[in-house]
Design a protein around this motif. Structure first.
Motif, short mmCIF file in Angstrom:
data_model
loop_
_atom_site.label_atom_id
_atom_site.label_comp_id
_atom_site.label_asym_id
_atom_site.label_seq_id
_atom_site.Cartn_x
_atom_site.Cartn_y
_atom_site.Cartn_z
N PHE A 200 0.86 -1.19 0.00
CA PHE A 200 0.00 0.00 0.00
C PHE A 200 0.89 1.23 0.00
N THR A 201 0.29 2.40 -0.04
CA THR A 201 1.04 3.66 -0.01
C THR A 201 0.86 4.32 1.35
N THR A 202 1.87 5.04 1.78
CA THR A 202 1.81 5.73 3.07
C THR A 202 2.71 6.96 3.02
N GLU A 203 2.85 7.64 4.13
CA GLU A 203 3.64 8.88 4.19
C GLU A 203 4.45 8.90 5.47
N ILE A 204 5.70 9.38 5.37
CA ILE A 204 6.57 9.52 6.53
C ILE A 204 6.85 11.01 6.74
N THR A 205 6.45 11.53 7.87
CA THR A 205 6.71 12.93 8.22
C THR A 205 8.00 12.98 9.03
N ALA A 206 9.01 13.65 8.50
CA ALA A 206 10.33 13.65 9.13
C ALA A 206 10.85 15.07 9.29
N THR A 207 11.90 15.20 10.08
CA THR A 207 12.53 16.51 10.26
C THR A 207 14.04 16.40 10.08
N PRO A 208 14.64 17.28 9.31
CA PRO A 208 16.10 17.26 9.14
C PRO A 208 16.79 18.09 10.22
N LEU A 209 16.36 17.91 11.48
CA LEU A 209 16.99 18.66 12.57
C LEU A 209 18.49 18.43 12.55
N ARG A 210 18.85 17.17 12.40
CA ARG A 210 20.25 16.80 12.16
C ARG A 210 20.24 15.91 10.92
N ARG A 211 21.34 15.73 10.29
CA ARG A 211 21.39 14.90 9.09
C ARG A 211 20.94 13.47 9.38
N THR A 212 21.17 13.04 10.61
CA THR A 212 20.85 11.67 10.97
C THR A 212 19.38 11.36 10.79
N GLU A 213 18.50 12.27 11.27
CA GLU A 213 17.07 12.01 11.22
C GLU A 213 16.58 11.81 9.79
N LEU A 214 17.03 12.68 8.88
CA LEU A 214 16.58 12.58 7.50
C LEU A 214 17.14 11.32 6.84
N ALA A 215 18.37 10.98 7.17
CA ALA A 215 18.97 9.76 6.61
C ALA A 215 18.20 8.53 7.09
N ILE A 216 17.77 8.53 8.34
CA ILE A 216 16.99 7.41 8.86
C ILE A 216 15.65 7.32 8.14
N ALA A 217 15.01 8.45 7.94
CA ALA A 217 13.73 8.46 7.24
C ALA A 217 13.89 7.94 5.82
N GLU A 218 14.97 8.33 5.16
CA GLU A 218 15.22 7.85 3.80
C GLU A 218 15.46 6.35 3.78
N SER A 219 16.14 5.83 4.81
CA SER A 219 16.35 4.39 4.87
C SER A 219 15.03 3.67 5.12
N MET A 220 14.13 4.29 5.89
CA MET A 220 12.81 3.70 6.11
C MET A 220 12.05 3.56 4.80
N VAL A 221 12.15 4.57 3.95
CA VAL A 221 11.49 4.52 2.64
C VAL A 221 11.99 3.32 1.85
N GLY A 222 13.32 3.10 1.90
CA GLY A 222 13.90 1.99 1.16
C GLY A 222 13.49 0.64 1.71
N PHE A 223 13.49 0.51 3.04
CA PHE A 223 13.08 -0.75 3.66
C PHE A 223 11.64 -1.09 3.34
N LEU A 224 10.77 -0.09 3.41
CA LEU A 224 9.35 -0.32 3.15
C LEU A 224 9.12 -0.71 1.68
N LYS A 225 9.87 -0.08 0.79
CA LYS A 225 9.70 -0.36 -0.64
C LYS A 225 10.05 -1.81 -0.94
#
Length: 204
Positions: free
Chosen positions: A45-70
Motif C-alpha cells: 500500500f502507499t503511506t507517508e513519513i513525516t520527518a525533520t532534518p533537525l540533524r542529518r541523521t534524522e533525514l537519513a533514517i527516514a530515507e532508509s525507512m522509505v527503502g526498507f518499506l519499498k
C-alpha cells in the motif's frame, strides 16, 4: 541507540531478547510480505513519513525507512518539515501515518515515561498500555538497582513485542569549540543541549 550509549547498564542486547520478540527487531522482508498478505495487502500500500532534518541523521533514517518499506511493497512518500513544524504536527497527532525524528534520553526513566506512557507529554505514538505505565511507575519508586535493571529489561521487551515505535541506530556526533571555550562536555546524543551549557566558560 542512545540507551546503549548513555545507559549501557540498562541496555538489552539483541541476543538477550526472547526469540519470539527478537524477530521484530531483525530484518525479515519475506516475513513482512507474508504478514502484509495475511492482513489483506498482498501488493502492499502507499503511506507517508513525516520527518525533520533537525540533524542529518534524522533525514537519513527516514530515507532508509522509505527503502526498507519499498522492499516489501510499501510505497512511502517522505515529507520533510522543519523541527518547529514537525514538533507541532507530531505532538498534535496531525501526521498522516508515520513520523521520524529525534528522541531524548535524559534521564532514562523520565524520558521513557514522557514518550511511552499514557500521561506522557511527548507520547507521539499515543501509547496507552497499562503494562508500560506500571513499569514506568515502578522504576521511579524502586531503589534496588538490580530490580531497576530488570524493570528496564521488561520495558524494552514489551516495547519490541508491541512495536509501538522503531528505534534506529544513533550515528556518532562530534562537538568542536575554540581553545578559549572551557569544560565543554556535550555528548551529542540529544536534539537538545542538556545542562552542559551551564558548565562552560570562556578563558581569555
Amino acid at each position: 541507540t542512545m540507551v546503549s550509549a548513555l545507559y549501557p547498564q540498562y541496555f538489552l542486547p539483541l541476543e538477550e531478547y526472547p526469540p519470539e520478540v527478537r524477530q521484530y527487531l531483525e530484518y525479515h522482508p519475506d516475513r513482512a510480505k507474508q504478514l502484509l498478505a495475511e492482513a489483506g495487502f498482498p501488493r502492499g500500500f502507499t503511506t507517508e513519513i513525516t520527518a525533520t532534518p533537525l540533524r542529518r541523521t534524522e533525514l537519513a533514517i527516514a530515507e532508509s525507512m522509505v527503502g526498507f518499506l519499498k522492499e516489501v511493497g510499501i510505497e512511502a512518500k517522505l515529507t520533510p518539515l522543519s523541527y518547529t513544524e514537525w514538533t507541532g504536527v507530531v505532538l498534535q497527532n496531525k501526521y498522516p501515518a508515520l513520523g521520524a525524528g529525534p528522541a531524548d534520553a535524559y534521564p532514562l526513566d523520565r524520558v521513557w515515561e514522557g514518550t511511552h506512557s499514557k500521561a506522557g507529554i511527548r507520547n507521539r505514538a499515543y501509547i496507552n498500555d497499562p503494562q508500560i505505565d506500571r513499569i514506568m511507575d515502578e522504576t521511579r519508586r524502586e531503589r534496588d538497582e538490580a530490580r531497576r535493571k530488570q524493570l528496564f529489561r521488561d520495558f524494552q521487551i514489551r516495547m519490541a513485542q508491541q512495536a509501538y515505535m522503531l528505534n534506529f541506530p544513533l550515528a556518532p556526533f562530534a562537538a568542536f569549540a575554540q581553545p578559549q571555550v572551557q569544560n565543554l562536555t556535550y555528548k551529542g546524543y540529544s536534539a537538545h543541549y542538556g545542562d552542559f551549557v551551564y558548565k562552560i566558560w570562556l578563558d581569555r
